[in-house]
Design an enzyme around this catalytic site. Structure first.
Site, short mmCIF file in Angstrom:
data_model
loop_
_atom_site.label_atom_id
_atom_site.label_comp_id
_atom_site.label_asym_id
_atom_site.label_seq_id
_atom_site.Cartn_x
_atom_site.Cartn_y
_atom_site.Cartn_z
N GLY A 123 0.73 -1.24 -0.33
CA GLY A 123 -0.13 -0.39 0.11
C GLY A 123 0.70 1.50 0.11
O GLY A 123 0.24 2.31 -0.88
N THR A 145 -1.63 -16.52 5.90
CA THR A 145 -1.58 -18.07 5.63
C THR A 145 -1.94 -18.46 7.19
O THR A 145 -1.86 -17.66 8.67
CB THR A 145 -0.16 -19.02 5.39
OG1 THR A 145 0.56 -18.58 4.35
CG2 THR A 145 -1.05 -21.01 5.52
N SER A 204 -4.43 -6.67 -2.68
CA SER A 204 -4.12 -7.48 -1.79
C SER A 204 -4.11 -9.28 -2.87
O SER A 204 -4.78 -9.38 -3.61
CB SER A 204 -4.76 -8.10 -0.84
OG SER A 204 -4.68 -7.03 0.40
N CYS A 227 5.32 -13.51 0.28
CA CYS A 227 5.12 -14.34 -0.70
C CYS A 227 5.39 -15.23 -1.28
O CYS A 227 3.79 -16.37 -1.37
CB CYS A 227 4.92 -13.11 -2.16
SG CYS A 227 4.60 -11.47 -1.69
N LYS A 242 3.51 -18.36 1.05
CA LYS A 242 2.11 -18.11 1.44
C LYS A 242 0.96 -18.39 -0.54
O LYS A 242 0.24 -19.30 -0.08
CB LYS A 242 1.96 -16.45 1.55
CG LYS A 242 0.58 -16.18 1.59
CD LYS A 242 0.82 -14.64 2.00
CE LYS A 242 0.74 -13.59 1.58
NZ LYS A 242 0.00 -13.64 0.27
N PHE A 294 15.36 -11.28 4.37
CA PHE A 294 14.97 -12.37 3.18
C PHE A 294 16.23 -11.91 2.17
O PHE A 294 15.67 -13.30 0.99
CB PHE A 294 13.81 -12.78 2.83
CG PHE A 294 12.60 -11.27 2.15
CD1 PHE A 294 12.63 -10.56 2.97
CD2 PHE A 294 12.64 -12.98 1.03
CE1 PHE A 294 11.45 -9.60 1.96
CE2 PHE A 294 11.96 -11.02 -0.21
CZ PHE A 294 11.79 -10.09 0.30
#
Ligand code: NAD
Ligand code: UDX
Length: 480
Positions: free
Chosen positions: A16, A93, A130, A276, A279, A338
């Site tokens: 966002g 998740t 989303s 992402c 999930k 990550f």
């Protein structure tokens, strides 16, 4: 085109915030309000210290903020005033109930839809940004229509986001494509045109793809599943390479020069992370199971299985190389995010590697240029995977400086590909380490020959380096 003058966004997170900042910058006549329930997050967006680190973002936020870009916790007011509303809330998740561990949790999306229906007194275009399972737009639409006030009409669009963290600004400015799904009706097409109008301020029209809502929703899951699958494919190759003397970088190069395959996203690693991939692939697996397609579900599940195997395998190689024990040994961990250029740690492979090593009683000295101590500890003591947070706090220390972190250690473990790790003075680091000094390069970013010349024992993903095998109790001598 139908033009718009006011839009808002529900959810001021990694998607966002940057997305709306770029829209505000490219559409100076549109007023953009980004909202969140979290006062903390909104305060940060309104400060000099933004809640997320993205190269190039600060400058654009500063340029637009309080001109046509606003950050607020007054979600309802923003919704009432906006003609178009982006839903950018998190869809993690599910960790409870039906579909636990796989299905996407849509409670935040649903809450946003209910809130819109409650306060809207004019027609709205609601844009699902989303990442959601197929048919979520239909659920949003049902909720809106069941609670609709007289004279208020809704159009629900799907407009998935493809930005990657660390390169969000560039990805938003130069997207490969923008994807918009809508209802195949006159009103649906008009709503799609309005959203096209926003993007056409900077995206060439031919790069804006429109399609039906379900295709758009599925395309997002498909794109992430394909990307994750490439990484699991090359990581599966890396395991073969380590056993045979083939070099995964060479294999990736040879495979990637086939233009049908392409050379991107073939970098072997300690495993993919981020909020992402896992999930969304699990979301797809769950979708397939619900659709009674168990073979398809199993196919995508394997992408996740290989990723878990890769993280575990890397940790096991560390332990094995360090004479089969890391108990009470000191290991410096370089990188906790990550991927490089982000402070985000969600699902970072580093978390798992650190967990496996602390389970064995290793002392970890962690350095990351952007991740805060607080975040490192909250990840490592997360009750979902840590049984003994006190023990983790005893075993783990964070350092603001890589040289300090490496001081007096048995080994360095590279978990993130930060550029600065390639330019450190490894001779200096070597001097202060215990001998034999090991480096485990989980990202294939270092000059292994140079490190071995300094005296390091180097172990890396997808390649058997001669000296690193010296201490193995068995030998598969397929390499000279
Ligand atoms: P995030 O957790 O960073 O941000 C979501 C924000 O929504 C949070 O700040 C939360 O407080 C807020 N929120 C939740 N419910 C709300 C409500 N009812 N009203 C107002 N605010 C509310 O998540 P993110 O990384 O920005 O991801 C958002 C969505 O975008 C997810 O579905 C994700 O799958 C998808 N996506 C993420 C990325 C990425 O790189 N992070 C890329 C593409 C798509
Ligand atoms: C991903 C998708 O790329 C993006 O399109 C989507 O919108 C959100 O999910 P992100 O997770 O931010 O973006 O980063 P990405 O660059 O895709 O990297 C994901 C993970 O894969 C990282 O841990 C990265 O290190 C790893 N990776 C990536 C590899 O291990 N090898 C590669 O070749 C590429």
């Amino acid at each position: 085109y139908m033009t718009l003058s006011r839009i808002c966004c529900i959810g001021a997170g990694y998607v966002g915030g940057p997305t709306c900042t770029i829209i505000a910058d490219k559409c100076p006549d549109v007023t953009v309000t980004v909202t969140d329930l979290s006062q903390d997050r909104i305060n940060q967006w309104n400060s000099d210290d933004l809640p997320i680190y993205e190269p190039g973002l600060d400058e654009i936020v500063r340029r637009r903020r309080n001109k046509n870009l606003f950050f607020s916790t007054d979600v309802k007011k923003a919704v009432i005033e906006a003609e178009l509303i982006f839903i950018c809330v998190n869809t993690p998740t599910k960790n409870y109930g039906l579909g636990k561990g796989r299905a996407a949790d849509l409670k935040y999306v649903e809450a946003a839809a209910r809130m819109i229906a409650e306060v809207a007194n004019q027609s709205k275009i609601v844009v699902e940004k989303s990442t959601v399972p197929v048919k979520a737009a239909e659920s949003i639409s049902n909720i809106l229509k069941a609670n609709q006030r007289r004279g208020v009409q809704y159009q629900v669009l799907s407009n998935p986001e493809f930005l990657a963290e660390g390169t969000a600004v560039n990805d938003l400015l130069n997207p490969d494509r923008v994807l918009i799904g809508g209802e195949q009706t006159k009103e649906g097409r008009e709503a799609v045109e309005s959203l096209c109008w926003i993007y056409s301020h900077w995206v060439p029209r031919e790069n804006i793809i429109t399609m039906n809502t379900w295709s758009s929703e599925l395309s997002k899951l498909a794109a992430n599943a394909f990307l994750a699958q490439r990484i699991s494919s090359i990581n599966a190759m890396s395991a073969i390479c380590e056993m045979t003397g083939a070099d995964v970088t060479e294999v990736a190069h040879a495979v990637g020069t086939d233009t049908r395959i392409g050379n991107k996203f073939l970098k072997a690693s300690v495993g993919f992370g981020g909020s992402c991939f896992q999930k969304d692939v699990l979301n797809m697996v769950y979708l397939c199971e619900c659709l009674n397609l168990p073979e398809v579900a199993a196919y995508w599940q394997q992408v996740i299985n290989i990723n878990e195997y890769q993280k575990r395998r890397f940790a096991n190689r560390i332990i094995e190389s360090l004479f089969n024990t890391v108990t009470n040994k000191k290991l410096a961990v370089f990188g906790f995010s990550f991927k490089k250029d982000t402070g985000d740690t969600r699902e970072s492979a580093a978390i798992y590697v650190c967990k496996y090593l602390t389970d064995e009683g290793a002392n970890l000295r962690i350095y990351d240029p952007k991740v805060t101590d607080k975040k490192i500890f909250s990840e490592l003591t997360n009750p979902l995977m840590c049984e003994d947070p006190e023990r983790v706090k005893e075993l783990v220390t964070t350092y603001p400086d890589p040289y300090e972190a490496a001081n007096g250690t048995h080994a360095l473990v590279i978990c993130t590909e930060w550029d600065q790790f390639t330019t450190l003075d490894y001779s200096r680091i070597y001097q202060k380490m215990l001998k034999p000094a090991f480096i485990f390069d989980g990202r294939l970013i270092l000059d292994h020959e140079a490190l071995m010349k300094i005296g390091f024992q180097v172990v890396t993903i997808g390649k058997k380096l001669q000296r690193s095998n010296v201490h193995r109790s068995f030998s598969t001598s397929s390499q000279s």
